[in-house]
Scaffold this motif. Sequence first.
Motif, short mmCIF file in Angstrom:
data_model
loop_
_atom_site.label_atom_id
_atom_site.label_comp_id
_atom_site.label_asym_id
_atom_site.label_seq_id
_atom_site.Cartn_x
_atom_site.Cartn_y
_atom_site.Cartn_z
N GLY A 177 64.04 54.29 9.40
CA GLY A 177 65.35 53.87 9.89
C GLY A 177 66.03 55.01 10.65
O GLY A 177 66.61 54.80 11.71
N ALA A 178 65.92 56.22 10.12
CA ALA A 178 66.56 57.37 10.77
C ALA A 178 65.97 57.57 12.17
O ALA A 178 66.69 57.86 13.13
CB ALA A 178 66.37 58.63 9.93
N ALA A 179 64.64 57.41 12.28
CA ALA A 179 63.99 57.56 13.59
C ALA A 179 64.47 56.46 14.54
O ALA A 179 64.72 56.71 15.72
CB ALA A 179 62.47 57.51 13.42
N LEU A 180 64.63 55.25 14.03
CA LEU A 180 65.11 54.15 14.88
C LEU A 180 66.54 54.40 15.33
O LEU A 180 66.89 54.19 16.49
CB LEU A 180 65.05 52.81 14.13
N ALA A 196 56.10 62.27 7.42
CA ALA A 196 57.24 62.57 8.29
C ALA A 196 58.40 61.63 7.95
O ALA A 196 59.56 62.06 7.85
CB ALA A 196 56.84 62.43 9.76
N ALA A 197 58.08 60.35 7.75
CA ALA A 197 59.13 59.38 7.41
C ALA A 197 59.76 59.72 6.06
O ALA A 197 60.98 59.73 5.91
CB ALA A 197 58.55 57.97 7.40
N ALA A 198 58.91 60.04 5.08
CA ALA A 198 59.42 60.35 3.74
C ALA A 198 60.32 61.59 3.78
O ALA A 198 61.39 61.61 3.15
CB ALA A 198 58.26 60.56 2.77
N ALA A 199 59.91 62.60 4.54
CA ALA A 199 60.70 63.83 4.63
C ALA A 199 62.05 63.56 5.28
O ALA A 199 63.09 64.03 4.81
CB ALA A 199 59.92 64.89 5.40
N LEU A 200 62.02 62.77 6.37
CA LEU A 200 63.28 62.42 7.04
C LEU A 200 64.20 61.65 6.09
O LEU A 200 65.40 61.90 6.04
CB LEU A 200 62.99 61.49 8.22
N GLY A 201 63.60 60.71 5.37
CA GLY A 201 64.38 59.89 4.43
C GLY A 201 64.94 60.71 3.29
O GLY A 201 65.95 60.35 2.68
N SER A 205 66.26 64.33 12.76
CA SER A 205 67.01 64.00 11.55
C SER A 205 68.29 63.28 11.92
O SER A 205 68.89 63.54 12.95
CB SER A 205 67.33 65.25 10.74
N ALA A 206 68.66 62.32 11.13
CA ALA A 206 69.90 61.59 11.33
C ALA A 206 70.53 61.38 9.97
O ALA A 206 70.66 60.27 9.50
CB ALA A 206 69.62 60.27 12.02
N PRO A 207 70.89 62.49 9.29
CA PRO A 207 71.32 62.38 7.90
C PRO A 207 72.55 61.50 7.71
O PRO A 207 72.70 60.87 6.69
CB PRO A 207 71.62 63.82 7.49
N HIS A 208 73.41 61.43 8.76
CA HIS A 208 74.64 60.63 8.61
C HIS A 208 74.33 59.14 8.50
O HIS A 208 75.17 58.37 8.09
CB HIS A 208 75.59 60.90 9.77
N LEU A 209 73.13 58.74 8.89
CA LEU A 209 72.80 57.31 8.85
C LEU A 209 71.85 56.96 7.72
O LEU A 209 71.62 55.79 7.45
CB LEU A 209 72.14 56.90 10.18
#
Length: 341
Positions: free
Chosen positions: A317-320, A132-137, A329-333
Motif C-alpha cells: 500500500g505504501a508503494a502504491l 521490501a514490502a514487509a520492511a516498508l510496512g 517510504s510513506a510512513p504517514h499513510l
Amino acid sequence: MFVKEIGVDLGSSSVSMYVRGRGIVLREPSLAVVDRASGELKAVGSDAEALLSRSAGSLAAIRPVRCGVITNAGMAERMIRAYLKKVLGGSPLKPDLLLCIPAGISEVSERTAKDTGMQAGARRVRLMQTPAAAALGAGLDIRRAAGSMVVDIGHGVCHAAVLALGSVVAFTTSLAAGEHFDAALMRWLRRKKNLLIGERSAEEIKRAIGCVLPREEPLSLPVRGRDLSSGFPRTCEITSVETQEAFLGTAEELIEAIRLVLEQTPPELVSDITRDGIRLTGGGSLLYGIDRLITEKTGICAYVAEDAADCTVLGLGAALEKGSASPGSAPHLLRRKLSKA
Ligand SMILES: Nc1ncnc2c1ncn2[C@@H]1O[C@H](COP(=O)(O)OP(=O)(O)OP(=O)(O)O)[C@@H](O)[C@H]1O
Ligand SMILES: [Mg+2]
C-alpha cells in the motif's frame, strides 16, 4: 471513474488487499474448496472454511499458495478473481495489481504470479519482493544507504532479509514459519503423549499457550485428540513449557536462517543492523518469546513491528500511495486501514 490500484499479499494462510486511497479492504483465508467428484469450485476464503466444517468429506480443501509461491495457478486465479469482485463491486474497470513475491524466486514463478494476476482480471500486474514490502510496512526507510533487517515469519515461509538503497542485499527463505511450528507440536504430541491432533488444534494451542522462551506464568490447556494405541478419543493436558520443548528445533532453524543472512551481509551493514535492530513481521512473529529469543541468540535487538501480520500488505500500500512500486517510504499513510470494503 479511475482505475483502482490494489496491493495483493498472496500468503500461504491468508490473502490481504490494499486499495490505493482506501487502505486494507480485505483479509481472507488463502483457501478454496472444490467438490471432490466434479472438481467444481464451491467457495473461497471464509465461506470455504465454513463450508468445509459442514461437509462430510465430499469437499476438498485447496491452498493455492505454498511457501510464498503459487503452486496451483488455476485455483489462485479463481480465488483472486473472487476477492477482486468483492473489493471492486460491479466496477467494469480492470484494476492494476501490485503482487508480492519472495526474493530470489525463479523467472518461471515470477511469470506464474504475473499471469495469474492477469488471468484473474487485472489490467496490469507489477511485482514487489516480499521483504521490501514487509520492511516498508514495518515503517523502515529502505532507501537509505544504511542496512535494515526484516524477518517476516508467515505461515508457510520465513523471509529473512537485509535491505539497503532500496534493494535486497542478502536474504534467506526458510520453512521456519507458523505451519512448521504447528507440525512440530503435532509430532511432539504423537511421540510424547501418543496423541494424534489436527492442524487446526495445533495452531490453536500454539496461539493460546505456545512459547519459545518460558512465560512469566506457565499456562496449560486440555487437548483432545485420538489415542494412537486404542484409536479412541482422549483428552490430555499440554503446558506452555512442553510447547517450548516441541518448538525448539524449529526455533533453531529460524535462528540459523537469520545467521546465514548476517553471514552474507557486508560488515558495515551488519553494524547498522546491530545499532538499529531487527524488525519482525508476519503473524508468526507473534509467537510468545520469539523476539527475545532472537535477541538472545544473535546479540541484536529484535522488535515485533506494529500491525505485524499486516506489514506486507501495508508495504504494498505504501508503494502504491507513493505512486510507484519502487521501494521508498510513506510512513504517514502506512497505518491507514479500513475495516470493510
Ligand atoms: N498470536 C499468535 N501466536 C503465534 N502464532 C500466530 C499468532 N497469530 C498468528 N500466528 C501465526 O501466523 C501465521 C500466519 O501469518 P501470516 O498471515 O503472516 O502468514 P501468510 O502471509 O499467510 O503466510 P506466508 O507469508 O508464509 O505465505 C499462522 O501460522 C498463525 O498461526
Ligand atoms: Mg506473508
